[in-house]
Structure formats: C-alpha cells, structure tokens
Design a protein around this motif. Structure first.
Motif, mmCIF file in Angstrom:
data_model
loop_
_atom_site.group_PDB
_atom_site.id
_atom_site.type_symbol
_atom_site.label_atom_id
_atom_site.label_comp_id
_atom_site.label_asym_id
_atom_site.label_seq_id
_atom_site.Cartn_x
_atom_site.Cartn_y
_atom_site.Cartn_z
ATOM 1 N N GLN A 1 0.823 -1.206 0.000
ATOM 2 C CA GLN A 1 0.000 0.000 0.000
ATOM 3 C C GLN A 1 0.860 1.260 0.000
ATOM 4 O OE1 GLN A 1 -2.704 -1.187 3.363
ATOM 5 N NE2 GLN A 1 -4.168 0.027 2.176
ATOM 6 N N HIS A 2 1.887 1.274 0.811
ATOM 7 C CA HIS A 2 2.770 2.442 0.897
ATOM 8 C C HIS A 2 3.458 2.704 -0.444
ATOM 9 C CE1 HIS A 2 5.322 5.465 2.681
ATOM 10 N NE2 HIS A 2 6.387 4.842 2.210
ATOM 11 N N LYS A 3 3.964 1.646 -1.080
ATOM 12 C CA LYS A 3 4.614 1.797 -2.386
ATOM 13 C C LYS A 3 3.608 2.315 -3.418
ATOM 14 C CE LYS A 3 7.188 -1.566 -3.848
ATOM 15 N NZ LYS A 3 7.719 -2.936 -4.125
ATOM 16 N N ALA A 4 2.383 1.804 -3.378
ATOM 17 C CA ALA A 4 1.348 2.256 -4.314
ATOM 18 C C ALA A 4 1.006 3.727 -4.074
ATOM 19 C CB ALA A 4 0.103 1.385 -4.190
ATOM 20 N N GLU A 5 0.912 4.134 -2.803
ATOM 21 C CA GLU A 5 0.629 5.537 -2.486
ATOM 22 C C GLU A 5 1.718 6.455 -3.030
ATOM 23 O OE1 GLU A 5 0.202 5.569 1.755
ATOM 24 O OE2 GLU A 5 -1.770 4.594 1.664
ATOM 25 N N GLU A 6 2.972 6.050 -2.867
ATOM 26 C CA GLU A 6 4.082 6.854 -3.375
ATOM 27 C C GLU A 6 4.017 6.978 -4.896
ATOM 28 O OE1 GLU A 6 7.567 4.868 -1.848
ATOM 29 O OE2 GLU A 6 7.619 6.170 -0.080
ATOM 30 N N ARG A 7 3.754 5.876 -5.567
ATOM 31 C CA ARG A 7 3.686 5.883 -7.041
ATOM 32 C C ARG A 7 2.510 6.722 -7.515
ATOM 33 N NH1 ARG A 7 5.621 6.510 -11.572
ATOM 34 N NH2 ARG A 7 5.015 5.125 -13.247
ATOM 35 N N LEU A 8 1.342 6.571 -6.885
ATOM 36 C CA LEU A 8 0.171 7.370 -7.257
ATOM 37 C C LEU A 8 0.431 8.864 -7.037
ATOM 38 C CD1 LEU A 8 -2.788 5.254 -5.819
ATOM 39 C CD2 LEU A 8 -2.244 5.621 -8.238
ATOM 40 N N THR A 9 1.112 9.187 -5.954
ATOM 41 C CA THR A 9 1.418 10.587 -5.663
ATOM 42 C C THR A 9 2.318 11.173 -6.739
ATOM 43 O OG1 THR A 9 1.130 10.257 -3.291
ATOM 44 C CG2 THR A 9 2.441 12.163 -3.972
ATOM 45 N N THR A 10 3.335 10.426 -7.138
ATOM 46 C CA THR A 10 4.231 10.882 -8.199
ATOM 47 C C THR A 10 3.460 11.098 -9.497
ATOM 48 O OG1 THR A 10 6.105 9.744 -7.198
ATOM 49 C CG2 THR A 10 6.292 10.302 -9.540
ATOM 50 N N LEU A 11 2.632 10.134 -9.874
ATOM 51 C CA LEU A 11 1.837 10.252 -11.103
ATOM 52 C C LEU A 11 0.847 11.410 -11.009
ATOM 53 C CD1 LEU A 11 1.121 6.460 -11.642
ATOM 54 C CD2 LEU A 11 2.533 7.907 -13.127
ATOM 55 N N GLY A 12 0.229 11.559 -9.851
ATOM 56 C CA GLY A 12 -0.765 12.610 -9.657
ATOM 57 C C GLY A 12 -0.168 14.007 -9.687
ATOM 58 N N GLU A 13 1.018 14.160 -9.114
ATOM 59 C CA GLU A 13 1.649 15.486 -9.088
ATOM 60 C C GLU A 13 1.905 15.994 -10.501
ATOM 61 O OE1 GLU A 13 5.026 14.726 -6.567
ATOM 62 O OE2 GLU A 13 3.907 15.273 -4.749
ATOM 63 N N GLY A 14 2.419 15.127 -11.367
ATOM 64 C CA GLY A 14 2.682 15.533 -12.743
ATOM 65 C C GLY A 14 1.405 15.901 -13.477
ATOM 66 N N ALA A 15 0.381 15.070 -13.362
ATOM 67 C CA ALA A 15 -0.885 15.327 -14.052
ATOM 68 C C ALA A 15 -1.585 16.555 -13.480
ATOM 69 C CB ALA A 15 -1.783 14.102 -13.969
ATOM 70 N N ALA A 16 -1.506 16.740 -12.181
ATOM 71 C CA ALA A 16 -2.155 17.898 -11.542
ATOM 72 C C ALA A 16 -1.522 19.200 -12.030
ATOM 73 C CB ALA A 16 -2.039 17.783 -10.025
ATOM 74 N N ARG A 17 -0.191 19.227 -12.137
ATOM 75 C CA ARG A 17 0.483 20.422 -12.656
ATOM 76 C C ARG A 17 0.053 20.696 -14.087
ATOM 77 N NH1 ARG A 17 4.917 18.551 -9.887
ATOM 78 N NH2 ARG A 17 5.694 17.443 -11.698
ATOM 79 N N GLU A 18 0.018 19.656 -14.900
ATOM 80 C CA GLU A 18 -0.327 19.811 -16.310
ATOM 81 C C GLU A 18 -1.759 20.288 -16.512
ATOM 82 O OE1 GLU A 18 -0.714 17.056 -20.317
ATOM 83 O OE2 GLU A 18 0.588 16.382 -18.693
ATOM 84 N N HIS A 19 -2.691 19.793 -15.708
ATOM 85 C CA HIS A 19 -4.108 20.093 -15.917
ATOM 86 C C HIS A 19 -4.686 21.106 -14.929
ATOM 87 C CE1 HIS A 19 -4.680 17.001 -18.992
ATOM 88 N NE2 HIS A 19 -3.861 16.256 -18.267
ATOM 89 N N GLY A 20 -3.935 21.468 -13.893
ATOM 90 C CA GLY A 20 -4.435 22.434 -12.925
ATOM 91 C C GLY A 20 -5.608 21.913 -12.111
ATOM 92 N N VAL A 21 -5.570 20.638 -11.764
ATOM 93 C CA VAL A 21 -6.645 19.988 -11.022
ATOM 94 C C VAL A 21 -6.058 19.367 -9.765
ATOM 95 C CG1 VAL A 21 -8.348 18.113 -11.125
ATOM 96 C CG2 VAL A 21 -7.918 19.495 -13.152
ATOM 97 N N GLY A 22 -6.816 19.376 -8.677
ATOM 98 C CA GLY A 22 -6.356 18.757 -7.444
ATOM 99 C C GLY A 22 -6.486 17.239 -7.510
ATOM 100 N N PHE A 23 -5.800 16.553 -6.588
ATOM 101 C CA PHE A 23 -5.900 15.094 -6.564
ATOM 102 C C PHE A 23 -5.677 14.576 -5.157
ATOM 103 C CE2 PHE A 23 -1.374 15.514 -6.669
ATOM 104 C CZ PHE A 23 -0.871 14.351 -6.098
ATOM 105 N N GLU A 24 -6.113 13.346 -4.952
ATOM 106 C CA GLU A 24 -5.843 12.607 -3.730
ATOM 107 C C GLU A 24 -5.609 11.160 -4.129
ATOM 108 O OE1 GLU A 24 -9.262 12.972 -1.205
ATOM 109 O OE2 GLU A 24 -10.546 11.838 -2.545
ATOM 110 N N VAL A 25 -4.998 10.388 -3.236
ATOM 111 C CA VAL A 25 -4.712 8.991 -3.547
ATOM 112 C C VAL A 25 -5.355 8.084 -2.501
ATOM 113 C CG1 VAL A 25 -2.545 9.534 -4.726
ATOM 114 C CG2 VAL A 25 -2.501 8.929 -2.330
ATOM 115 N N ARG A 26 -5.749 6.915 -2.960
ATOM 116 C CA ARG A 26 -6.322 5.907 -2.071
ATOM 117 C C ARG A 26 -5.831 4.531 -2.520
ATOM 118 N NH1 ARG A 26 -12.369 7.864 -0.465
ATOM 119 N NH2 ARG A 26 -11.802 10.042 -0.193
ATOM 120 N N THR A 27 -5.530 3.686 -1.546
ATOM 121 C CA THR A 27 -5.053 2.333 -1.843
ATOM 122 C C THR A 27 -5.802 1.329 -0.969
ATOM 123 O OG1 THR A 27 -3.248 2.581 -0.266
ATOM 124 C CG2 THR A 27 -2.758 3.088 -2.587
#
Length: 157
Positions: A71-97
């Motif tokens: 779960q921890h590894k998945a949260e880290e990976r989702l956060t990395t993916l989300g940060e890039g997409a959030a910057r590109e699209h200007g949308v907020g995000f959260e992660v759940r595992t």
C-alpha cells in the motif's frame, strides 16, 4: 485542453500502476473540472481468508506488513503520477489504496464514498468467451456503478 462543457468535480481514476493501467490518468485529469478533484485509486489485492473446509495447498496469504508495504509503495507511485498530471491540468488530486479481494467491489465502494461524477479505468482487450469465463473488473464496474464510467481502451485498439 479546454475544460469540458459539464462539471465533473469528483473523478475517480483506477489504475493497476502498469504502463497500460496508467493511461487512464490523463483521461481522468482532462475530464475533471478546473476546481475539481481526481481521486487516484490502486486496489491492493488482499486474498480472502480461506475456508477451513476447503484445502488450499501451496497458497500463502500475504502478511499484514507485506500488504502495508505494498500500500505504501502504491501511495508513493500514485502521488508521483498525480503530481505531474495535476500540474499539467491544474486539477487537485488525492490517492487511495484500499485492500480488497475483489477489485470491482473496492472501486464501487470508493466511488460511492466520494460520490464520484465519473469513474475512469482501463479495460483489457479480451474475447467475449474470456470475459464470460474469467469475468472482468471493468465489466463489473460498468454494469454496477450507477454513475458514468469511462473505459479507456488498449493503446493498440
């Protein structure tokens, strides 16, 4: 990309964290309203507790520590993916595992929990016979969600 003509404030995006599964992320962020939120979900498979009445030779359940590590590894990976997409699209995000034995059940529970306006996930290219025999989490979500679902097809068509 211009904002959609309708407001999708809460978009749930499911990925198995594979290159193919992550294709859903750009679609989810592109569909979200400018002040919306994308909830990135990776379901950590937690096998059901086996019945003591049925032999389960050679099967081992992962320990709580192993599941927490996954779960921890998945949260880290989702956060990395989300940060890039959030910057590109200007949308907020959260992660759940969430941990679950059945992916579709976990996805539907998460969608209900956030009252998602849209669920975005990929679908594997399978024959109808394979879907019938094996089932499909995407198929289950599509038919049981009670809300819009966007299925992202395989890259090769």
């Amino acid at each position: 990309m211009p904002a959609p003509a309708f407001a999708l404030d809460r978009v749930l995006c499911v990925t198995d964290l594979s290159e193919f599964g992550n294709r859903a992320i750009d679609f989810a962020f592109a569909a979200a309203a400018p002040k919306g939120t994308v909830t990135l979900v990776h379901v950590v498979h937690e096998p059901p507790v086996p019945s003591p009445l049925v032999p389960h030779y050679g099967q081992r359940r992962p320990s709580t520590q192993e599941l927490e590590k996954e779960q921890h590894k998945a949260e880290e990976r989702l956060t990395t993916l989300g940060e890039g997409a959030a910057r590109e699209h200007g949308v907020g995000f959260e992660v759940r595992t969430p941990r679950a034995a059945h992916v579709a059940e976990a996805v539907l529970a998460e969608a209900e929990g956030i009252d998602a306006d849209l669920i975005v996930l990929v679908t594997r290219s399978r024959s109808e016979l394979t879907k019938f025999v094996l089932g499909s989490a995407a198929h289950d979500v599509l038919h049981r969600a009670g809300r819009p679902v966007l299925l992202v097809p395989p890259a090769d068509g």
